[in-house]
Design an enzyme around this catalytic site. Structure first.
Site, PDB file in Angstrom:
ATOM      1  N   LYS A  72      -0.743  -4.246  -3.512  1.00 34.33           N
ATOM      2  CA  LYS A  72      -2.059  -3.703  -3.165  1.00 34.33           C
ATOM      3  C   LYS A  72      -2.150  -2.267  -3.680  1.00 34.33           C
ATOM      4  O   LYS A  72      -1.499  -1.368  -3.149  1.00 34.33           O
ATOM      5  CB  LYS A  72      -2.273  -3.724  -1.657  1.00 34.33           C
ATOM      6  CG  LYS A  72      -3.616  -3.126  -1.262  1.00 34.33           C
ATOM      7  CD  LYS A  72      -3.748  -3.008   0.231  1.00 34.33           C
ATOM      8  CE  LYS A  72      -5.012  -2.258   0.577  1.00 34.33           C
ATOM      9  NZ  LYS A  72      -4.961  -0.849   0.160  1.00 34.33           N
ATOM     10  N   ASP A  94      10.083   5.991  -9.910  1.00 32.43           N
ATOM     11  CA  ASP A  94       9.666   6.771 -11.085  1.00 32.43           C
ATOM     12  C   ASP A  94      10.494   8.042 -11.239  1.00 32.43           C
ATOM     13  O   ASP A  94      10.790   8.475 -12.358  1.00 32.43           O
ATOM     14  CB  ASP A  94       8.181   7.132 -10.983  1.00 32.43           C
ATOM     15  CG  ASP A  94       7.271   5.945 -11.249  1.00 32.43           C
ATOM     16  OD1 ASP A  94       7.763   4.937 -11.798  1.00 32.43           O
ATOM     17  OD2 ASP A  94       6.074   6.020 -10.915  1.00 32.43           O
ATOM     18  N   SER A 106       0.805  -1.216   0.000  1.00 29.75           N
ATOM     19  CA  SER A 106       0.000   0.000   0.000  1.00 29.75           C
ATOM     20  C   SER A 106       0.842   1.272   0.000  1.00 29.75           C
ATOM     21  O   SER A 106       1.481   1.590  -0.981  1.00 29.75           O
ATOM     22  CB  SER A 106      -0.959  -0.014   1.198  1.00 29.75           C
ATOM     23  OG  SER A 106      -1.803  -1.132   1.122  1.00 29.75           O
TER      24      SER A 106
END
Length: 882
Positions: free
Chosen positions: A638, A623, A612
């Site tokens: 998740k 990223d 999560s």
């Protein structure tokens, strides 16, 4: 809209200071007949059916999947409820399942239209009937069976994918094997019989050991043989047991010098079989000038002599016998049987069975939506903010009947000086109210009575364990902080080969917690994980660390906002995460920090358990090309967002619409509903696939994808992606990644520790393919012997390595602002030199030191970070190979 949460399934720890402990029950009580479905329905809360209707309406309307509560969902609902009660298919019979099939396509109508909870009580009643049948069989076997383990039986420990028992006889056969498995497990893993006693010497120099029966873990003194022999059959000792079985005297004809030294004296039976051994150690005594205190003469091997002429010592003897205390094993299994029955019977009260039922409906939509009763929602909030208002006591139950204080934390109870460990709480009174007797009450209900608003009073009626007297103690509730679950850090200092000291920081983040209570600031502490991490990193920067590792390996998630804010400590203002609602609308959430707190080399350590919010942080830093992601193949996977919605306003409205009486003090609980999916700033979802590591390390969790991870959960939402939010490419990692992978690969390929991990993986895959365990004692002993020999060999190999010069400093939220670093954690892996008996080292020290070396993943992450720092700084010296 309330704040958003992200959590991993099956990782919701209660994180209480008033914890729920399974009762410890001595003996299986005579079980009453289980309640019928009609009786359960009559005893249930009258609001339950309406609460279930509201929950079903809101789940279908708000859940991200937007699936109507139709026949398909009804079928999934039924399966989830059956699994919540009997996941391993050990209780229900095939005939039960066939009987329940009548509900497979109409639970939607019964819940939404008819407000009919008959399936809940009917299925649970049948379950309790099977529980009682299993308990009766288990207790009967424990009382009457003679256990032997010489045949080739095998026990299947995970029957989830196997059919339910075809009839009661087959179920009883499963239960019988389960009892045998547990008994064999106790035979293999319970400690051998051991007695400890004070040593003295008689006039002839023979050893006298005075033994008393241990009250906490009593082993009958009758287990001692009457005579001990040497290997060649010479009598070496005798035992005299008092008539009342309370004490015994062991006389050993051992040379005094051998007795005094730390050696093992092997003992044999008259048949020449080794039956045990006796060793000696010195009791630790405080120095004293009292003439009656004894001390050993360190200049020779002569045992000390008491001033009175009595040949007393401060030695104790440890008599170890190669056998098990079968009476203690029987007691342990009998207690376990009673505990299990008590646990299941507790589901019949306090709305727990109903909570399971409605949660099963939520899980039919996705694995992270839940229905939480009032107490469960309160516990959940405690986990998220790491604090609660109460008295600061860990509660359990003694004899399955009395509420007992198991441990005192920092808080009002401990400060009062009037409440002690193991005291029993027999009554609870609120301010200006009469005491309520709590004897026999379900522990959750007692916990709820003791908690309350900060500054309010609660009066406990306390009784000590011996039951001598009762007393009333009034306490003022206060905030109890769960600091042990907060972030913490370590600073690793290594002198290096060239004498230049290098420093690395590791920040351990167990969860993304925060206190979002608008009144929290009134108490001066609005708890925030990001703020706590910021304090630790500022101190690490002050200590001039060359790089930082964020350890997220056991972080199951938390507040989405905390993940966004934490990312902003490492990257410039920009997109962190994207969320998409059921309509398809996508929103980009940005960090808005004005300055980056830490701009140096960064490694994020993840595992299959990182979920999560952990995945948001790791994915964003990946990223941005800001940090090296190191760990398991991927994280949990998740990629969904939940929100908490109180049901009380909806219940109030529904009752008014139906002209029914509303109790304003009644709290039906909360719904945790999956309302959105989140996506990385780059556009990819972490759902199912997780965040892939830049550098993957060997791990058993990489092989355990059937049980760990989002892909292992039923009704998980699918993977997809959205348009990229164009995060800035900081290009911090990519220029060095190929070299970092190559260097790490070389170390891992030749690492003894990762060899051990690879062996563990192979053994796990073998067990997973077998799916059963032998119930043959000889086979299991041989397996255990092999495992113990391997563990001992690993320990010795680790302890034989060159002692590390690395220093480790602990940083906590309590000491982070102190002027000086606290003394370093002792770290050693040198094998202790053979010592005289006088040195008497801690017997657990070597094991603890070996255990400290058993985290190869963290060690390799540190090496990767050191490589990264050197490459960035264009240094020739790269991290040493261990």
């Amino acid at each position: 809209m309330r704040l958003r949460f992200l959590f991993a399934a099956n990782r919701l720890a209660l994180a209480l200071v008033l914890f729920y402990l399974i009762p410890r029950v001595h003996g299986v009580p005579l079980a009453p007949e289980p309640k019928t479905a009609t009786e359960m329905a009559a005893a249930a809360d009258p609001y339950d059916a309406i609460v279930a209707q509201i929950a079903a309406e809101k789940i279908a309307a708000w859940n991200f999947s937007q699936r109507p509560f139709n026949q398909e969902m009804s079928s999934k609902f039924l399966d989830q409820y059956l699994d919540s009660l009997d996941y391993f298919h050990m209780f229900f019979l095939q005939s039960d399942i066939e009987e329940f099939a009548k509900y497979r396509t109409n639970l939607n109508v019964l819940t939404l239209m008819d407000r009919d909870l008959t399936p809940c009580w009917e299925i649970f009643s049948r379950f309790m009937e099977r529980v009682h049948q299993r308990t009766d069989l288990t207790s009967n076997l424990l009382e009457t069976a003679k256990f032997s383990f010489t045949n080739q039986e095998r026990f299947v420990f995970n029957r989830h994918t196997l059919p339910y028992p075809k009839d009661l006889e087959q179920a009883k056969e499963f239960w019988r094997k389960e009892v045998r498995y547990e008994y064999l497990d106790q035979l293999l893993n319970s400690p051998d019989v051991q007695f400890t006693g004070k040593v003295s010497f008689d006039a002839k120099g023979n050893t006298i050991v005075s033994l008393k029966r241990d009250k906490l873990h009593p082993a009958s003194l009758d287990l001692l043989p009457t005579m001990f022999m040497t290997k060649d059959g010479h009598p070496v000792g005798s035992v005299e047991v008092a008539d009342n079985q309370s004490n015994a005297t062991l006389r050993l004809e051992l040379p005094m010098q051998d007795t005094y030294k730390k050696i093992t004296n092997h003992l044999y039976s008259a048949q020449g079989e080794e039956i045990g051994d006796v060793t000696f150690r010195r009791e630790k005594i405080e120095p004293s000038t009292d003439a009656t205190n004894l001390s050993l003469n360190h200049n020779n091997d002569t045992p000390p002599i008491a001033p009175t002429g009595e040949l007393g010592t401060n030695l104790v003897a440890i008599i170890h016998l190669d056998e098990k205390n079968l009476a203690e094993i029987h007691k342990t299994l009998t207690n376990r049987c009673a505990q299990t029955l008590s646990h299941y019977r507790d589901l019949q009260v306090g709305g727990r069975a109903f909570e399971l039922y409605v949660t099963s409906l939520a899980h039919a939509y996705d694995p992270h939506s839940d229905f939480m009763s009032h107490i469960t929602a309160e516990n959940f909030g405690i986990q998220m903010k790491l604090s609660l208002f109460g008295i600061g006591a860990l509660l359990g139950q003694d004899n399955g009947h009395f509420c007992q204080i198991m441990e005192l934390k920092e808080g009002p109870a401990k400060k009062s000086g009037k409440v002690h460990q193991y005291d029993r709480i027999v009554a609870v009174a609120q301010s200006n109210a009469e005491p309520v007797e709590v004897e026999g009450m379900v522990l959750d209900q007692i916990v709820e009575m003791i908690r309350g608003p900060k500054g309010s009073e609660v009066t406990l009626t306390i009784m000590p364990p011996d039951g001598t007297e009762r007393k009333e103690v009034t306490l003022v509730r206060d905030e109890i902080k769960l600091e042990e679950q907060a972030v913490k850090a370590r600073l690793y200092e290594d002198p290096g080969d060239n004498g230049a000291v290098s420093r690395l920081g590791v920040v351990n983040i167990p969860s993304f917690y925060a206190n979002t209570d608008p009144n929290a600031a009134d108490g001066g502490d609005a708890k925030s994980m990001t703020t706590d991490v910021e304090r630790l990193i500022k101190r690490l920067k002050k200590e001039k660390v060359g790089g930082i590792i964020l350890d997220l390996r056991h972080n199951g998630g938390g507040f989405l906002e905390e993940a966004i804010k934490l990312t902003g400590l490492f990257v410039p203002a920009g997109p962190v995460v994207q969320t998409k609602d059921p309509t398809g609308e996508t929103v980009v959430d940005n960090c808005h920090n004005s300055d980056v707190l830490y701009d140096g080399p960064l490694v994020v350590l993840t595992s299959r358990l990182s979920a999560s919010a952990s995945e948001i942080l790791a994915g964003a830093l990946q990223d941005y090309n800001r940090a090296v992601i190191v760990g398991d193949h991927s994280t949990f996977g998740k990629g969904t967002v939940q929100t908490m919605q109180r049901l009380q306003p909806w219940l109030k409205q529904k009752l008014r619409e139906n002209k029914m009486t509303y109790d304003p003090n009644y709290d039906p609980g909360d719904l945790k509903i999956t309302i959105k999916k989140f996506y990385r700033a780059g556009g990819m979802s972490t759902q199912l696939k997780g965040v892939l590591s830049d550098i993957e390390l060997p791990s058993r969790l990489n092989a355990d994808t059937n049980d760990v991870g989002e892909s292992a959960l039923p009704n998980a939402l699918p993977w997809d992606e959205v348009t990229t939010a164009n995060p800035e490419n900081l290009n911090r990692v990519r220029p060095y990644l190929s070299e970092l992978r190559a260097r790490s690969g070389q170390r891992v390929a030749t690492s003894k520790d990762f060899d051990y991990v690879r062996e563990d993986i192979a053994e796990f895959l073998k067990m997973q393919a077998d799916k059963s365990l032998s119930l043959n004692l000889g086979e299991r002993k041989a397996e255990q012997k092999t495992q113990m020999a391997r563990a001992e060999a690993i320990k010795k190999e680790r302890m034989s390595r060159k002692k590390s010069d690395e220093k480790v400093f602990e940083l906590t939220l309590q000491n982070v602002d102190m002027p000086q670093l606290q003394p370093p954690v002792v770290k050693t892996n040198a094998v202790a030199a053979p010592s005289s008996f006088d040195d008497d080292p801690d017997p657990d020290a070597d094991a603890a030191a070996a255990e400290a070396l058993a985290d190869p993943t963290l060690e390799e992450a540190k090496h990767i970070l050191a490589d990264y720092i050197a490459l960035v700084n264009k240094e020739s010296a790269i991290s040493k190979t261990p």
